[in-house]
Scaffold this active site. Sequence first.
Site, mmCIF file in Angstrom:
data_model
loop_
_atom_site.group_PDB
_atom_site.id
_atom_site.type_symbol
_atom_site.label_atom_id
_atom_site.label_comp_id
_atom_site.label_asym_id
_atom_site.label_seq_id
_atom_site.Cartn_x
_atom_site.Cartn_y
_atom_site.Cartn_z
ATOM 1 N N ASN A 94 5.552 1.614 -2.969
ATOM 2 C CA ASN A 94 5.088 2.016 -4.495
ATOM 3 C C ASN A 94 5.359 0.588 -5.331
ATOM 4 O OD1 ASN A 94 4.391 2.770 -7.036
ATOM 5 N ND2 ASN A 94 5.632 4.578 -6.775
ATOM 6 N N ASP B 51 -7.067 2.218 -8.398
ATOM 7 C CA ASP B 51 -7.303 3.622 -8.872
ATOM 8 C C ASP B 51 -7.635 3.764 -10.464
ATOM 9 O OD1 ASP B 51 -7.339 4.450 -6.105
ATOM 10 O OD2 ASP B 51 -5.134 5.160 -6.381
ATOM 11 N N GLU C 196 0.941 -1.257 0.000
ATOM 12 C CA GLU C 196 0.091 0.086 0.061
ATOM 13 C C GLU C 196 0.992 1.195 0.132
ATOM 14 O OE1 GLU C 196 -3.504 0.777 -0.337
ATOM 15 O OE2 GLU C 196 -2.416 2.729 -0.109
HETATM 16 C C1 LIG Z 1 -9.456 2.226 -4.531
HETATM 17 S S1 LIG Z 1 -8.206 1.485 -3.603
HETATM 18 C C2 LIG Z 1 -8.904 -0.183 -3.360
HETATM 19 C C3 LIG Z 1 -8.257 -0.934 -2.127
HETATM 20 C C4 LIG Z 1 -8.550 -2.306 -1.991
HETATM 21 N N1 LIG Z 1 -7.855 -3.038 -3.026
HETATM 22 C C5 LIG Z 1 -10.074 -2.665 -1.901
HETATM 23 O O1 LIG Z 1 -10.376 -3.409 -2.939
HETATM 24 O O2 LIG Z 1 -10.986 -2.161 -1.290
HETATM 25 C C6 LIG Z 1 -6.699 1.612 -4.278
HETATM 26 C C7 LIG Z 1 -5.426 1.633 -3.084
HETATM 27 O O3 LIG Z 1 -4.272 1.437 -4.085
HETATM 28 C C8 LIG Z 1 -3.401 2.236 -3.544
HETATM 29 N N2 LIG Z 1 -2.089 2.214 -4.536
HETATM 30 C C9 LIG Z 1 -2.380 2.993 -5.526
HETATM 31 N N3 LIG Z 1 -1.299 2.990 -6.174
HETATM 32 C C10 LIG Z 1 -0.576 2.269 -5.650
HETATM 33 C C11 LIG Z 1 0.933 1.741 -5.911
HETATM 34 N N4 LIG Z 1 1.507 2.331 -6.855
HETATM 35 N N5 LIG Z 1 1.425 1.050 -4.825
HETATM 36 C C12 LIG Z 1 0.713 0.453 -3.847
HETATM 37 N N6 LIG Z 1 -0.509 1.170 -3.494
HETATM 38 C C13 LIG Z 1 -1.012 1.992 -4.431
HETATM 39 C C14 LIG Z 1 -4.170 3.387 -3.029
HETATM 40 O O4 LIG Z 1 -3.570 3.997 -1.962
HETATM 41 C C15 LIG Z 1 -5.463 2.770 -2.505
HETATM 42 O O5 LIG Z 1 -5.502 2.480 -1.038
#
Ligand SMILES: C[S@@+](CC[C@H](N)C(=O)[O-])C[C@H]1O[C@@H](n2cnc3c(N)ncnc32)[C@H](O)[C@@H]1O
Lengths: 428, 286
Positions: free
Chosen positions: B131, B154, B98
């Site tokens: 990341n 996202d 995350e």
């Molecule tokens: C819309 S949420 C979905 C969360 C979870 N997977 C769910 O289904 O409830 C997308 C998550 O991906 C994380 N995220 C986005 N880009 C990322 C990256 N490059 N590396 C790690 N996490 C990332 C965001 O911070 C966010 O918490």
Amino acid sequence: MEEENDKNPETTVAPALISVHPTHKFVSAAVGSDLRVFNLQESCVVTLADESGGHKDSIRAIRYSANGQLFVSAGDDKLVKIWATDSWRCIYSVASEKRVSAVGISNDGMFVCFADKFGVMYVVDIEDHNVEDGVTVIKKGVPILSHYCSIITRLEFSPDGRFIVSSDRDFKIRVTVFPKNPVNGAHEIQSFCLGHTEFVSCLTFVGSQKYPLGLLVSGSGDSTVRLWDHTSGSLLDTCYVGAQAEFLPSDGKEEDILPAVTDLCATPDGSLVAVAIQSLPGLMLLRCNQSSKTLSVAKVVSIPGETFIPTSIGAASSAPVLWMVMGASGLHVSESASLARVRGISGFSTSASESLDLETLVLEDAEIPGGELLLQTLQGKLSIGKEAFSAAAEAVKTAMRNLLIKKQYSAERREFRKRGRNDMKGKQ
Amino acid sequence: MMEHEANANPSHSKTTGLPRKRFYRARAHSNPLSDSHFPIPVSPSQVDYSVHYPQLFPSPDKFDGSKSIEFADVGCGFGGLLISLSTVFPESLMIGMELRDKVTEYVKERILALRASNPGQYENISVVRTNSMKYIPNYFEKGQLTKMFFLFPDPHFKEKNHRRRVINLHLLDEYAYVLREGGIIYTMTDVEELGVWMNSCLKGHPLFEAVTKEELEADPVVKLLSTATEEGQKWRMLNLVPWNSGPSCPFGQEGGGAKKDGNGEGKELVEFSLHFPPLEHLPPFP
Ligand SMILES: C[S@@+](CC[C@H](N)C(=O)[O-])C[C@H]1O[C@@H](n2cnc3c(N)ncnc32)[C@H](O)[C@@H]1O
């Protein structure tokens, strides 16, 4: 994001580059947007034929193809120029969307790869190679792999042509299978060579008839040179070059404690690797033993007379001369906007590496192949004032730092770097 | 004791001892391309398993590589999926990745609280702030993972931001590298445009092929996915198996012709929409 800041003068300082034709026919130097080529065989200046008038901004990467028929130059003007070395005409021009940071040519000379500052590597198919008279053919690159938003610093093909190796500023080296038809993408990752703790600045392969697959050598901002089995990604040896040479007095900044490795060049049999290091006035020679898979310091070559810190080095596979250039463009010194000083070392060969006492010799200007005319051509002028050297060294350092090192370090990262240094002492 | 500490902490619920989500609110979206300032393991062998799975690896020196992380939940958000998977696959080690600091802290707290109130359970899950677009190879060896999850990533609607999407043609190279032969990527989204995008990326990638309907129906993860995640209403899913990326791989031999000569004849992608269960059927969320 690595947004480019054109207004910052420091980032536009470009280190001078040197590249040598594989059979020692030509030596090329790039200083800023200026590409200079000298014909060693005929001892004359080469006139470049480029209807678009050459590069418009700093050149960041130059190289000859393995068979010497092609030469590629690319950089901040977002252009990749592919030259035929028989006529020195620009036969292909490739437009990139971003500034170009690295170039590679497949061993068979059929594909040119280039990387942009967003970490994307492109391939250009130049198989057709049917050169119509006097026309530069415009080509497009196809994106085939990506280092996520990390500047790609070097591209290198393995000696057997199976892999394309790409290094980046996030400490990574990626080894990718180079497919027969690369325009469809290079998706199969063979390995990652992970171990550097700072940006990876340079790559080279060492190989010989006995070891045709070769081994990979990398240099980094962490002040080490590492030896890898690129097929498995395993780290074979680490040479802590930063701890083993006398550097110029540091001004106390962090970068000076760990001087970055800036360039590497191996002898054709891979037994000797020359290392250029930021703030080392001279050159370090490492012995590479391919059967025991080790790297060790053989010798530090100091250069008498002037503070010469090479920014780029190169050699032909057929002549035992190591060529070095020190310089930068975009300097803010009164004398001129750019500076380049070219020097050579003789005895850079197999036999030298076998004897106990390396018979390398820094060449006087009069002894340089090509002599004064070559120096005049590649340097732009014959003599260079002393103060220009230190200005160039500082400028190059700043440019490297801005380009490659992350802007801020977190507390953890600083700790990590410190630990890295302690580990280093432990090894000595 | 844990209970007591939890009660003293205003960020944890008095009744459940679990961390309250509202204290861990963070920016909804972060830019995955910006430079990061968190520690990154130099290589997978430097990942300290004793920090993540202390019961299984009591000391950092004891780690012998006998057991390694098998599942990665990329962009794990608040960790709902990890928690559900934990008990379904108690023998498998899993990690959530995350980007957002506060969200990661929340998941850490949540796992610790679950371990405290269910001794012996939830020891196989952990989370790391990183990341994923940059550092996947720093965490996993070649062929290490059996499953990767990308749930409700996202969407990054704007064309110029498409390169920020966690599923794209180039990043799939890295996912194929860390996945073992036959490993599976699970993706889910309620944004149709993104679903189509992810589908086409996977379809266009020579190292991935579609999972058959039969395999899909027999997969316990698929059932679980319809209940475990915390975002979204209705969804669409894709489900694909990477090929071996060794020298015997047909892609290597044909020199990347997979795409040109009709990618994977007969391998239709499994793609379908389901309706999400009503919100009250979701697992209780603190
Ligand atoms: C819309 S949420 C979905 C969360 C979870 N997977 C769910 O289904 O409830 C997308 C998550 O991906 C994380 N995220 C986005 N880009 C990322 C990256 N490059 N590396 C790690 N996490 C990332 C965001 O911070 C966010 O918490």
